[in-house]
Write a protein that holds these residues in place. Sequence first.
Motif, short mmCIF file in Angstrom:
data_model
loop_
_atom_site.label_atom_id
_atom_site.label_comp_id
_atom_site.label_asym_id
_atom_site.label_seq_id
_atom_site.Cartn_x
_atom_site.Cartn_y
_atom_site.Cartn_z
N VAL A 132 -126.20 -14.39 17.80
CA VAL A 132 -125.64 -13.04 17.82
C VAL A 132 -126.74 -11.99 17.62
O VAL A 132 -126.76 -10.96 18.31
N SER A 133 -127.67 -12.25 16.73
CA SER A 133 -128.75 -11.29 16.46
C SER A 133 -129.65 -11.13 17.68
O SER A 133 -129.99 -10.00 18.07
N LEU A 134 -130.03 -12.23 18.31
CA LEU A 134 -130.88 -12.17 19.50
C LEU A 134 -130.16 -11.46 20.64
O LEU A 134 -130.75 -10.62 21.34
N MET A 135 -128.89 -11.79 20.85
CA MET A 135 -128.13 -11.14 21.92
C MET A 135 -127.96 -9.65 21.66
O MET A 135 -128.03 -8.83 22.59
N LEU A 155 -121.20 -7.38 22.22
CA LEU A 155 -121.36 -8.59 23.02
C LEU A 155 -120.08 -8.93 23.76
O LEU A 155 -119.00 -8.97 23.16
N ALA A 156 -120.20 -9.19 25.05
CA ALA A 156 -119.03 -9.50 25.88
C ALA A 156 -118.69 -10.98 25.79
O ALA A 156 -118.63 -11.70 26.79
N THR A 157 -118.47 -11.44 24.56
CA THR A 157 -118.12 -12.85 24.35
C THR A 157 -116.68 -13.01 23.87
O THR A 157 -116.25 -14.12 23.54
N ALA A 178 -110.81 -10.76 18.36
CA ALA A 178 -111.03 -11.92 17.49
C ALA A 178 -111.13 -13.22 18.28
O ALA A 178 -111.66 -14.21 17.76
N PHE A 179 -110.66 -13.23 19.51
CA PHE A 179 -110.73 -14.43 20.35
C PHE A 179 -112.09 -14.45 21.04
O PHE A 179 -112.25 -13.97 22.17
N ASP A 180 -113.05 -14.99 20.32
CA ASP A 180 -114.46 -14.91 20.70
C ASP A 180 -115.02 -16.33 20.86
O ASP A 180 -114.83 -17.18 19.97
N ILE A 181 -115.70 -16.59 21.96
CA ILE A 181 -116.21 -17.92 22.24
C ILE A 181 -117.22 -18.36 21.18
O ILE A 181 -117.24 -19.53 20.77
N VAL A 185 -116.94 -21.64 18.56
CA VAL A 185 -117.99 -22.65 18.36
C VAL A 185 -118.35 -22.75 16.88
O VAL A 185 -118.54 -23.85 16.34
N GLU A 186 -118.41 -21.60 16.20
CA GLU A 186 -118.71 -21.58 14.77
C GLU A 186 -117.60 -22.28 13.97
O GLU A 186 -117.88 -23.00 13.01
N ILE A 187 -116.36 -22.06 14.36
CA ILE A 187 -115.25 -22.74 13.70
C ILE A 187 -115.39 -24.25 13.83
O ILE A 187 -115.18 -25.00 12.87
N GLY A 188 -115.77 -24.71 15.01
CA GLY A 188 -115.97 -26.14 15.22
C GLY A 188 -117.09 -26.71 14.36
O GLY A 188 -116.94 -27.78 13.77
N LEU A 189 -118.21 -25.98 14.26
CA LEU A 189 -119.34 -26.46 13.46
C LEU A 189 -119.01 -26.46 11.97
O LEU A 189 -119.35 -27.40 11.25
N LEU A 190 -118.33 -25.41 11.51
CA LEU A 190 -117.91 -25.37 10.10
C LEU A 190 -116.94 -26.51 9.78
O LEU A 190 -117.04 -27.13 8.71
#
Length: 227
Positions: A132-135, A155-157, A178-181, A185-190
């Motif tokens: 997110v920071s880099l984007m 960001l258009a994610t 709130a429906f953000d790709i 992905v973060e939810i899955g990793l957590l």
Amino acid sequence: MGIFEVFYQPGKLFSSLENRRGAWVAPLFLGLILSLTATVTAIRTIGMETIVRQQLQNSRLSPEQMEAAMNRANSPAILYVSYASPIVFGLLALLLVSGLLTLFALVGSKQPRFSTNFSMVALAYFPYTLIVSLMTVLVVIMAPDRSVLDINNLLATNVGAFMDKDTMSKGLYALLSAFDILTFVEIGLLSYGFSKVNRTSLAFGLFAVVSLWIVWVMIRVGLSFLS
């Protein structure tokens, strides 16, 4: 321990956290530095006056109050608070999520430790913060017209980025945003990290993390009606 293991062998990394002290230090501080860098870049590139104008354009403030707010936009106090916000709220978010996930883990067979869950959360958030920071930096630097950038949705994610927020209710826009790709992905990793450090099923990890996400979305939608 290399924090970049979270990108290519997260299972091994998360499983080793129980026997590691201070595993949260590197991802926490690097994540906060990245967030601060992105925030400073966005503010200095877009301009504080433009950002304040966006925040207040649909508010109920009188013309006199709007003018006063614009006059304060570039004051040192406002700038310092804006720069400090990602650090303060970022740290509080990690602590809150870690604490709540530790409470969820109490129903499992393994007695959870807050320090282990905090290390897991800090590591799991690092890829999200990095991307997110880099984007964010790339978007604000490469944008041909920075005055039209939405500081709240750079960001258009997410679904909301493709909607016209001026023609829809604030609550619906907040919900769609709130429906953000990247968030999913973060939810899955957590969830995966939770299952590893607390020795639960991945399904229960998903239940715990998604429950927190739903509560956060409800709070976000509710606050949108007050702005």
